[in-house]
Design a protein around this motif. Structure first.
Motif, short mmCIF file in Angstrom:
data_model
loop_
_atom_site.label_atom_id
_atom_site.label_comp_id
_atom_site.label_asym_id
_atom_site.label_seq_id
_atom_site.Cartn_x
_atom_site.Cartn_y
_atom_site.Cartn_z
N PRO A 1 0.00 4.25 3.77
CA PRO A 1 0.88 4.03 2.61
C PRO A 1 2.31 4.49 2.85
O PRO A 1 3.27 3.78 2.50
N HIS A 2 2.47 5.66 3.46
CA HIS A 2 3.82 6.16 3.75
C HIS A 2 4.52 5.26 4.76
O HIS A 2 5.73 4.98 4.63
N TYR A 3 3.78 4.78 5.76
CA TYR A 3 4.37 3.89 6.76
C TYR A 3 4.85 2.60 6.12
O TYR A 3 5.96 2.11 6.42
N ILE A 4 4.05 2.04 5.23
CA ILE A 4 4.43 0.80 4.57
C ILE A 4 5.69 1.00 3.73
O ILE A 4 6.61 0.16 3.72
N MET A 5 5.75 2.15 3.03
CA MET A 5 6.92 2.43 2.19
C MET A 5 8.19 2.51 3.02
O MET A 5 9.24 1.97 2.63
N THR A 6 8.13 3.19 4.16
CA THR A 6 9.34 3.39 4.96
C THR A 6 9.65 2.19 5.85
O THR A 6 10.82 1.85 6.04
N ARG A 7 8.61 1.56 6.38
CA ARG A 7 8.83 0.45 7.31
C ARG A 7 9.39 -0.77 6.60
O ARG A 7 10.30 -1.45 7.10
N TYR A 8 8.87 -1.08 5.43
CA TYR A 8 9.27 -2.28 4.73
C TYR A 8 10.21 -1.98 3.55
O TYR A 8 10.55 -2.89 2.80
N LYS A 9 10.60 -0.71 3.41
CA LYS A 9 11.57 -0.32 2.37
C LYS A 9 11.20 -0.93 1.01
O LYS A 9 11.98 -1.67 0.40
N VAL A 10 10.02 -0.60 0.57
CA VAL A 10 9.49 -1.16 -0.68
C VAL A 10 10.36 -0.73 -1.86
O VAL A 10 10.60 0.47 -2.07
N GLN A 11 10.84 -1.69 -2.62
CA GLN A 11 11.71 -1.41 -3.77
C GLN A 11 11.04 -1.75 -5.10
O GLN A 11 11.48 -1.29 -6.15
N ASN A 12 9.99 -2.55 -5.05
CA ASN A 12 9.31 -2.95 -6.27
C ASN A 12 8.70 -1.73 -6.95
O ASN A 12 7.90 -1.01 -6.35
N PRO A 13 9.05 -1.45 -8.23
CA PRO A 13 8.54 -0.25 -8.91
C PRO A 13 7.01 -0.19 -8.98
O PRO A 13 6.42 0.89 -8.84
N SER A 14 6.39 -1.34 -9.20
CA SER A 14 4.92 -1.35 -9.29
C SER A 14 4.27 -0.99 -7.96
O SER A 14 3.31 -0.23 -7.90
N MET A 15 4.83 -1.53 -6.86
CA MET A 15 4.30 -1.21 -5.54
C MET A 15 4.56 0.24 -5.18
O MET A 15 3.71 0.91 -4.58
N GLN A 16 5.73 0.75 -5.55
CA GLN A 16 6.02 2.15 -5.30
C GLN A 16 5.04 3.05 -6.05
O GLN A 16 4.56 4.05 -5.51
N LEU A 17 4.77 2.71 -7.30
CA LEU A 17 3.82 3.48 -8.10
C LEU A 17 2.43 3.46 -7.46
O LEU A 17 1.76 4.50 -7.37
N PHE A 18 2.02 2.28 -6.99
CA PHE A 18 0.70 2.14 -6.39
C PHE A 18 0.59 2.93 -5.09
O PHE A 18 -0.37 3.67 -4.87
N LEU A 19 1.61 2.79 -4.21
CA LEU A 19 1.54 3.41 -2.89
C LEU A 19 1.77 4.92 -2.94
O LEU A 19 1.20 5.67 -2.13
N LYS A 20 2.57 5.39 -3.88
CA LYS A 20 2.92 6.82 -3.91
C LYS A 20 2.06 7.63 -4.87
O LYS A 20 1.83 8.82 -4.63
N LYS A 21 1.59 7.01 -5.95
CA LYS A 21 0.90 7.78 -6.98
C LYS A 21 -0.58 7.44 -7.12
O LYS A 21 -1.41 8.33 -7.30
N ILE A 22 -0.90 6.15 -7.09
CA ILE A 22 -2.27 5.74 -7.37
C ILE A 22 -3.16 5.78 -6.14
O ILE A 22 -4.29 6.28 -6.18
N LEU A 23 -2.68 5.27 -5.01
CA LEU A 23 -3.51 5.10 -3.82
C LEU A 23 -3.87 6.40 -3.08
O LEU A 23 -5.02 6.54 -2.62
N PRO A 24 -2.96 7.38 -2.92
CA PRO A 24 -3.25 8.53 -2.06
C PRO A 24 -4.51 9.31 -2.42
O PRO A 24 -5.29 9.69 -1.53
N GLY A 25 -4.77 9.56 -3.71
CA GLY A 25 -5.94 10.34 -4.11
C GLY A 25 -7.26 9.69 -3.73
O GLY A 25 -8.06 10.26 -2.99
#
Length: 311
Positions: A152-176
């Motif tokens: 998830p962290h790699y996807i965020m940094t590699r593709y510079k995700v800007q979509n708020p919904s995707m950021q919420l999913f990758l940073k808050k929902i998915l890790p746990g």
């Protein structure tokens, strides 16, 4: 039956009992105990009487292992340092008291948890040796978990995700949930020999009646669930709390403290959840006659059997 297992059979019947004992067992000061003292403690425990509760009232046994906090007796040092099935002294870094200090920084996280899972498993005489196949599987599991956990962290940094919904999913929902699944997967692979070869089961008198694959699968499955609960909770709760804090005015002017606060919360929750997850399922597991292989139960009339679940 080994003294450790007798202890859990007598003194670990309820969750509060198990939780109380694990609080003592997880004292990091136990890591300072030398091997010779552990061996002396073990020898002393093996000479104690059959009644565990009565034995724990013996001042000589208490004095032999009394720790710095006062009332902890030698049985706890023994349980924290010796595998109850093999009788081998567990390496210091893989003993239960080392679990929080080592995993709290999350460095080499999956390698450490993999070694912990292996050292605290329930092995039979046939599975004490560590074959090349299992070594490759364990190494692959550690590398796979580390890779997927960082994805998830790699996807965020590699593709510079800007979509708020995707950021919420990758940073808050998915890790746990992802952490919980990977930790359970780690247990299932590294302790896979127990499912494949089976573990020893005992009757009510502590006599070994056979080696059961079904009991091995049950032990590994229960441990995987407890590990998922432990680390999934430790990752989820800080994110939920900090998300709430960000939405309030509590730290709006001091957002730079969110990072350290998250680390402190994660370590604190991990410290609480370790004894909770270890206590959640009894250390001395039970399995009904109907779930045991026919070739084993044909020689006994017992309706319930016992096994060491491992940690």
């Amino acid at each position: 039956m080994d003294w450790n297992l007798q202890f859990w059979q007598s003194e670990g019947k309820t969750f509060p009992q198990r939780f109380y004992h694990w609080i003592d067992i997880l004292d990091p000061l136990l890591l300072l105990k030398p091997t010779k003292e552990i061996e002396r403690s073990r020898a002393l425990l093996l000479t104690s009487g059959p009644d565990i509760t009565e034995s724990l009232q013996n001042e000589e046994i208490k004095a032999a292992g009394k720790l710095s906090l006062g009332i902890v007796c030698v049985c706890f040092s023994f349980k924290a340092s010796v595998n109850p099935v093999t009788g081998n002294i567990i390496p210091t870094i893989f003993r239960p008291p080392a679990f929080l200090p080592v995993t709290a920084p999350l460095a080499l996280f999956h390698a450490c948890t993999g070694g912990f899972n292996l050292a605290n498993g329930s092995l039979t005489e046939d599975t004490k040796e560590f074959p090349v196949k299992q070594m490759l599987l364990s190494t692959g599991a550690v590398l796979y978990c580390a890779f997927v956990g960082a994805l998830p962290h790699y996807i965020m940094t590699r593709y510079k995700v800007q979509n708020p919904s995707m950021q919420l999913f990758l940073k808050k929902i998915l890790p746990g949930p992802l952490t919980a699944i990977l930790c359970a997967f780690n247990v299932l692979v590294i302790r896979g020999r127990e499912s494949e070869n089976g573990i020893e089961i005992m009757d009510s008198k502590g006599s070994i009646v056979g080696v059961s694959q079904n009991a091995g699968e049950k032990a590994v499955r229960e441990t995987a669930l407890s590990r998922a609960l432990l680390f999934g909770t430790a990752v989820c709760i800080p994110d939920v709390v900090l998300d709430y804090v960000k939405r309030t005015n509590v730290l709006r002017r001091n957002l730079f403290v969110l990072g350290p606060l998250r680390a402190v919360m994660m370590i604190s929750i991990l410290g609480l959840m370790i004894p909770v997850s270890f206590s959640w399922i009894p250390q001395l597991g039970t399995i009904q006659r109907s779930l045991i292989e026919p070739q084993i139960i044909s020689s006994t009339e017992e309706t319930e059997f016992f096994y060491s679940r491992g940690i």
